[in-house]
Structure formats: structure tokens, C-alpha cells
Design a protein around this motif. Structure first.
Motif, short mmCIF file in Angstrom:
data_model
loop_
_atom_site.label_atom_id
_atom_site.label_comp_id
_atom_site.label_asym_id
_atom_site.label_seq_id
_atom_site.Cartn_x
_atom_site.Cartn_y
_atom_site.Cartn_z
N LEU A 77 1.01 -1.29 -0.05
CA LEU A 77 0.10 -0.05 0.02
C LEU A 77 0.73 1.37 0.04
N LEU A 78 1.86 1.39 0.85
CA LEU A 78 2.67 2.43 0.85
C LEU A 78 3.45 2.62 -0.48
N ILE A 79 4.16 1.52 -1.00
CA ILE A 79 4.45 1.67 -2.64
C ILE A 79 3.85 2.39 -3.28
N LEU A 80 2.26 1.76 -3.46
CA LEU A 80 1.41 2.06 -4.61
C LEU A 80 1.24 3.69 -4.08
N VAL A 81 1.06 4.04 -2.81
CA VAL A 81 0.67 5.49 -2.48
C VAL A 81 1.88 6.42 -3.13
N TYR A 82 3.08 6.27 -2.77
CA TYR A 82 4.23 6.93 -2.95
C TYR A 82 4.75 6.92 -4.35
N PHE A 83 4.71 5.61 -5.13
CA PHE A 83 5.53 5.66 -6.38
C PHE A 83 4.25 5.53 -7.19
N GLY A 84 3.11 5.39 -6.88
CA GLY A 84 1.97 5.30 -7.92
C GLY A 84 1.33 6.75 -8.15
N GLY A 85 1.39 7.20 -6.96
CA GLY A 85 0.80 8.62 -7.30
C GLY A 85 1.15 9.45 -8.30
N PRO A 86 2.66 9.55 -8.62
CA PRO A 86 2.84 10.56 -9.84
C PRO A 86 2.19 10.08 -11.04
N PHE A 87 2.06 8.81 -11.36
CA PHE A 87 1.01 8.27 -12.30
C PHE A 87 -0.30 8.86 -12.62
N LEU A 88 -0.67 9.37 -11.47
CA LEU A 88 -2.20 9.54 -11.36
C LEU A 88 -2.09 11.20 -11.48
N GLY A 89 -0.73 11.77 -11.46
CA GLY A 89 -0.65 13.19 -11.44
C GLY A 89 -0.80 13.78 -10.15
N VAL A 90 -0.63 13.05 -9.06
CA VAL A 90 -0.59 13.26 -7.49
C VAL A 90 0.85 13.11 -6.85
N GLU A 91 1.77 14.13 -6.68
CA GLU A 91 3.05 13.79 -6.32
C GLU A 91 3.14 14.15 -4.68
N LEU A 92 3.20 13.27 -3.77
CA LEU A 92 3.04 13.39 -2.24
C LEU A 92 4.59 13.29 -1.70
N ALA A 101 -0.91 6.22 3.76
CA ALA A 101 -0.96 4.93 3.70
C ALA A 101 -1.12 4.20 5.06
N PHE A 102 -0.70 4.82 6.14
CA PHE A 102 -0.86 4.26 7.44
C PHE A 102 -2.28 4.48 7.75
N VAL A 103 -3.00 5.86 7.48
CA VAL A 103 -4.45 5.96 7.82
C VAL A 103 -5.26 5.14 7.27
N LEU A 104 -4.80 4.73 5.83
CA LEU A 104 -5.68 3.67 5.03
C LEU A 104 -5.74 2.52 5.85
N ASN A 105 -4.51 1.98 6.38
CA ASN A 105 -4.24 0.81 6.73
C ASN A 105 -4.89 0.58 8.30
N ASN A 106 -4.41 1.52 9.02
CA ASN A 106 -4.72 1.54 10.42
C ASN A 106 -5.95 1.88 10.84
N SER A 107 -6.86 2.67 10.14
CA SER A 107 -8.08 3.11 10.64
C SER A 107 -8.92 1.97 10.40
N SER A 108 -8.63 0.97 9.46
CA SER A 108 -9.54 -0.28 9.26
C SER A 108 -9.48 -1.07 10.57
N TYR A 109 -8.26 -1.07 11.08
CA TYR A 109 -8.25 -1.98 12.47
C TYR A 109 -8.74 -1.13 13.45
N PHE A 110 -8.56 -0.08 13.52
CA PHE A 110 -9.24 0.98 14.61
C PHE A 110 -10.63 0.96 14.57
N VAL A 172 11.25 2.25 3.12
CA VAL A 172 11.07 1.85 1.76
C VAL A 172 10.93 3.30 1.00
N VAL A 173 10.45 4.39 1.59
CA VAL A 173 10.58 5.59 1.03
C VAL A 173 11.47 6.57 1.52
N ALA A 174 12.66 5.87 2.18
CA ALA A 174 13.82 6.55 2.47
C ALA A 174 13.58 7.73 3.56
N ILE A 175 12.59 7.38 4.70
CA ILE A 175 12.45 8.10 5.88
C ILE A 175 13.31 7.42 6.89
#
Length: 223
Positions: A77-92, A101-110, A172-175
Motif C-alpha cells: 500500500l505504501l509503495i502504491l501511494v508513494y510511487f504510484g501517485g505520480p502516474f495519477l498526477g499526484v506527487e506526495l 498509507a498508514f491511515v488507510l491501513n490502521n483506520s480499518s483496524y481501529f 522503503v521511501v527513505a524516511i
């Protein structure tokens, strides 16, 4: 035995890389402090919507959202959000991509945790609160939600612990969080001791929370 100590518990290397590791620890702490409240708030909103709204389509959409993101691998999910965004015209930027990515994932568990908590509050609590003149929103805020949170507090703490450990995928996104710092240090000293030091730091950071979790679960079992 000496080879194990030299390769995993080398005190000289621990001292050498500790300042670098502490910077990674700080990143892990502030990143956790960012994504845990965001995921909790989003999860609570989802749980309240599913609990209070009677629109079947909305409930189905919430269930689909929860099931999908609980099953979807967070690293992918993180890879898709960060590296896939530019293909949709969204650079984060990195932090925004990780937070999303964490909100999308963790909100489902919470959401599942809060749902269980809300269902554990007797319907009469809402009726009693409304009878005192409170609006539905006020009754939820001051009466229902606090009881729901109390019911599932151990589960919320458990989720928080898992999220702290999950922040390691931000590498994976160099943080430069703790595990990324350990890997970088390992490549400099040609020794896996920094990885073990990272594990020790994680243990020291999370041990009090695991003890708190055990205490809360014990209290709930007694209640």
C-alpha cells in the motif's frame, strides 16, 4: 560464542552508532505520534458511521473499506501511494505518503476495535442521555464514546504497539526511522550489531506499553 558476541552484541559498535540510532528513534517516535491519532480518529469516524447511520449502502461501503485495507499488505500500500501517485498526477512528499498509507491501513483496524466498543454500550445509555436534553452528538461525545473507549482500551493500546513496529516500513521511501538507521549503520561498520541494537531499543521503547497492555487486559478480565 565469541563470534556471536562480536557480530550481534559488539559494545564498541553499539557506542559508535548509538547517536545515529537515536536520531532514527526520534523519527520513529514522531512518526508514530503522527499516524496513531490520525488512524484512531479515522477509525472512530468509520465505526460511528457504521453504528449510527441506517443507510445500508453506507454500511456496506464501510465494511468493504475495512475488509479491503485489513487484508491489503501495508508495505505494498505504501509503495502504491508513494510511487504510484505520480502516474495519477499526484506527487506526495514522503511524510504525507506514509501518513496516508498508514491511515488507510490502521483506520480499518481501529474501526473494528471501536465498533466492538460501541456495540458493547447498552442502547439504554443513548436513550438516557437524550432524555436529559443532550443532542445525539453530545450523547455520543460525552456518554457513549467514552464508555466504548473504556471497553476496548486494551485493544487500542495493542493496536498502537503494532503501529510503532509497523513504522519500520517507512524505510522503503527513505524516511530514516530506527530500522533504516540500523541498516545504514550496518553498511558502514560491516557488522549486524546495529540491527540487534535497534531490536534492543524497540524492546526498551515498547516494554512499558506491553506491561500496560497486560495490566489493562487483566483488569478487563476481572471486570
Amino acid at each position: 560464542m565469541n563470534e556471536i558476541i562480536q557480530n550481534f552484541f559488539n559494545l564498541d559498535i553499539y557506542v559508535q552508532v548509538l547517536p545515529f540510532m537515536l536520531k532514527g528513534l526520534w523519527t520513529t517516535i514522531w512518526l508514530s505520534a503522527l499516524v496513531i491519532p490520525l488512524g484512531g480518529a479515522a477509525g472512530l469516524a468509520l465505526a460511528l458511521a457504521g453504528n449510527q447511520l441506517h443507510n445500508r449502502m453506507v454500511r456496506w461501503a464501510i465494511v468493504a473499506y475495512i475488509d479491503f485495507f485489513r487484508a491489503f499488505p501495508p508495505l505494498v500500500l505504501l509503495i502504491l501511494v508513494y510511487f504510484g501517485g505520480p502516474f495519477l498526477g499526484v506527487e506526495l512528499n514522503k511524510v504525507t505518503a506514509v501518513a496516508l498509507a498508514f491511515v488507510l491501513n490502521n483506520s480499518s483496524y481501529f474501526a473494528e476495535v471501536f465498533r466492538a466498543g460501541l456495540e458493547g454500550v447498552h442502547a439504554g445509555q443513548m436513550e438516557a442521555a437524550r432524555s436529559t436534553g443532550l443532542t445525539r452528538f453530545q450523547a455520543l461525545r460525552y456518554v457513549v464514546v467514552p464508555q466504548a473507549v473504556k471497553n476496548v482500551l486494551p485493544d487500542l493500546v495493542g493496536n498502537g504497539i503494532e503501529i510503532v513496529k509497523l513504522t519500520s516500513i517507512a524505510s522503503v521511501v527513505a524516511i530514516p526511522e530506527l530500522l533504516r538507521a540500523a541498516r545504514d549503520a550496518q553498511s558502514l561498520v560491516y557488522n549486524p550489531s546495529p540491527i540487534m541494537l535497534a531490536a534492543i531499543i524497540y524492546l526498551a521503547l515498547l516494554w512499558p506499553l506491553t506491561r500496560l497492555l497486560g495490566s489493562l487486559e487483566h483488569r478487563r478480565a476481572r471486570a
